[in-house]
Design an enzyme around this catalytic site. Structure first.
Site, short mmCIF file in Angstrom:
data_model
loop_
_atom_site.label_atom_id
_atom_site.label_comp_id
_atom_site.label_asym_id
_atom_site.label_seq_id
_atom_site.Cartn_x
_atom_site.Cartn_y
_atom_site.Cartn_z
N ARG A 148 4.79 -3.86 14.77
CA ARG A 148 4.56 -2.44 14.54
C ARG A 148 5.24 -2.01 13.25
O ARG A 148 6.16 -2.66 12.76
CB ARG A 148 5.09 -1.61 15.70
CG ARG A 148 4.48 -1.95 17.06
CD ARG A 148 5.12 -1.11 18.15
NE ARG A 148 4.53 -1.35 19.46
CZ ARG A 148 5.00 -2.22 20.34
NH1 ARG A 148 6.08 -2.96 20.05
NH2 ARG A 148 4.41 -2.38 21.52
N LYS A 154 9.65 -0.70 20.62
CA LYS A 154 9.13 0.59 21.09
C LYS A 154 9.26 0.73 22.60
O LYS A 154 9.59 1.82 23.11
CB LYS A 154 7.66 0.71 20.68
CG LYS A 154 6.99 1.99 21.14
CD LYS A 154 5.55 2.02 20.71
CE LYS A 154 4.84 3.28 21.22
NZ LYS A 154 3.42 3.33 20.81
N HIS A 177 -1.85 1.30 11.32
CA HIS A 177 -1.79 0.70 12.66
C HIS A 177 -2.97 -0.24 12.91
O HIS A 177 -2.92 -1.07 13.82
CB HIS A 177 -1.75 1.79 13.72
CG HIS A 177 -1.26 1.32 15.05
ND1 HIS A 177 0.05 0.92 15.26
CD2 HIS A 177 -1.89 1.17 16.25
CE1 HIS A 177 0.21 0.55 16.52
NE2 HIS A 177 -0.96 0.69 17.14
N ARG A 191 -2.29 -3.93 13.13
CA ARG A 191 -1.86 -4.51 14.41
C ARG A 191 -3.08 -4.94 15.23
O ARG A 191 -3.06 -5.98 15.88
CB ARG A 191 -1.01 -3.49 15.17
CG ARG A 191 -0.42 -3.99 16.49
CD ARG A 191 0.75 -3.10 16.89
NE ARG A 191 1.09 -3.19 18.29
CZ ARG A 191 1.84 -4.13 18.83
NH1 ARG A 191 2.32 -5.10 18.08
NH2 ARG A 191 2.12 -4.10 20.12
N HIS A 220 3.25 -6.54 24.20
CA HIS A 220 2.60 -5.68 25.18
C HIS A 220 3.02 -6.09 26.59
O HIS A 220 2.83 -7.23 26.99
CB HIS A 220 1.07 -5.80 25.07
CG HIS A 220 0.51 -5.13 23.86
ND1 HIS A 220 0.23 -5.81 22.70
CD2 HIS A 220 0.19 -3.83 23.63
CE1 HIS A 220 -0.25 -4.97 21.81
NE2 HIS A 220 -0.29 -3.77 22.34
N TYR A 231 -6.12 -3.67 21.82
CA TYR A 231 -5.82 -4.19 20.49
C TYR A 231 -6.61 -5.44 20.14
O TYR A 231 -6.71 -5.81 18.98
CB TYR A 231 -4.32 -4.49 20.37
CG TYR A 231 -3.48 -3.26 20.22
CD1 TYR A 231 -3.09 -2.80 18.96
CD2 TYR A 231 -3.06 -2.54 21.32
CE1 TYR A 231 -2.33 -1.66 18.81
CE2 TYR A 231 -2.29 -1.39 21.19
CZ TYR A 231 -1.93 -0.96 19.94
OH TYR A 231 -1.18 0.18 19.79
#
Length: 368
Positions: free
Chosen positions: A211, A236, A320, A323, A346, A355
């Site tokens: 990220r 995150k 983003h 990613r 994740h 994603y």
């Protein structure tokens, strides 16, 4: 007990005193309004339903948001981004200049609709989250009593998962726009990005699926080129993660070492400091400008070659999206979804699916 005092020729001040409670006072144009307010407040005191609204009537939402941005936001991982979102809310004077006691679901809904005319529902939802957090904090920590109206405001529909992938030609033009912005011998700059950290940061994002915040927080002491790993102690979702590095990623890190000054250069295992000494705002602006330059260069080249430009070339591109692209590329190498999630970070495999966007033509080849 309520007392009424005439102030000048046009106003009445009423004060309500009751043992065990702070003195409450307000000023009205007419005595009958003052008496009505006093009776309502006395009923609250008698039924233990009293709420001290003085701070809510004294402070505007603007004052609360500015205090929140100064005192609370800096301690968050996403401080830079949250600060920007607060700035967006502050620009809307119709909402931010209201007293806290006037922040109702209708006022927030009207602001939501104004924002939806400019940005997507997903963006508005994230701004609503910031507003709600600030209102809750003001009530809990600062004694500014206001009922948070956000739960009563209809949220915009969530946007569909993005499926933006970079074509080979898009990536070629983007990298060209990111590179070559160094100062020339004559003092002028090249056409590319002037921020020397921008190009390697984008390239590393495409190689690792890290990220933006993780890349900006990455420290040299957590990069081990011998073991080909980059350790992220705080991500995150709150967990630490060690990202495996491809050979290409290792080469990018080695090239980054040459960008450091001679005073900072030491042996790999002794290096310290941020890998990318730049800010989220600088990255955001630099990336946006690079995408615009790349698109303009592509259109110019298409005109020179007398060919029709591809529709949507480098349009609707956000950082983003790197990613998304990286996760999809890694999925081609890591068939085990658990291994893939360990790399991308994740915890929820359903989010990972948002994603991972394989191209249909690539899946078709696997069917042969």
């Amino acid at each position: 007990m309520a007392t009424f005092t005439r102030r000048g020729d046009l106003q009445w001040q009423v004060k309500v005193r009751r043992k065990g409670y702070p003195v409450q006072s307000r000023t009205f144009m007419y005595r009958e309004d003052a008496e009505k307010w006093a009776r309502g407040l006395e009923r609250e005191l008698e039924t233990s339903g009293f709420v001290d609204r003085r701070e809510a009537e004294k402070n505007t939402l603007r004052a609360v948001l500015e205090r929140y941005r100064k005192e609370v936001t800096p301690g968050k991982k996403s401080a830079d981004i949250e600060s920007i979102k607060i700035g967006v809310i502050l620009k809307d004077a119709a909402l931010s200049d209201l007293k806290m006691s006037a922040i109702t679901s209708a006022a927030v809904a009207a602001w939501r609709d104004r924002r939806l005319a400019v940005v997507t529902g997903g963006t508005v939802n994230r701004e609503i989250d910031v507003l709600s957090a600030a209102l809750n904090h003001a009530r809990r920590e600062w004694g500014i009593h206001v009922e948070n109206p956000i739960p009563h405001v209809k949220r915009p529909e969530k946007s569909r998962a993005r499926e933006r992938r970079f074509s080979i030609e898009e990536e070629k033009y983007l990298f060209a726009a990111l590179d070559g912005g160094e100062r020339r011998a004559d003092g002028t700059f090249g056409k590319g990005a002037r921020n020397p950290w921008l190009a390697p940061l984008v390239k590393l994002a495409l190689e690792t699926a890290m990220r933006r915040g993780e890349l900006l927080a990455l420290q040299w002491e957590n990069v081990d080129l011998k073991r080909r790993t980059a350790h992220l102690p705080d991500t995150k979702n709150g967990d630490s993660r060690t990202v495996p590095l491809s050979l290409k990623a290792v080469e990018i890190f080695k090239a980054l070492q040459h960008l450091r000054s001679d005073d900072d250069m030491e042996e790999d295992e002794h290096e310290a400091g941020a890998v990318f000494p730049t800010t989220a705002m600088a990255l955001r602006k630099g990336f946006t400008r690079s995408v615009e330059r790349a698109r303009e260069e592509y259109i110019s080249d298409s005109k020179k070659a007398r060919r029709k430009p591809v529709a949507g070339f480098l349009e609707d591109v956000h950082f983003h999206d790197t990613r998304h692209e990286a996760a999809s590329r890694l999925a081609e190498k890591l068939s085990n979804v658990l291994e893939l999630s360990a790399v991308t970070g994740h915890r929820d495999l359903r989010m990972l699916k948002r994603y991972y966007h394989p191209r249909a033509e690539d899946l078709a080849k696997k069917l042969d």
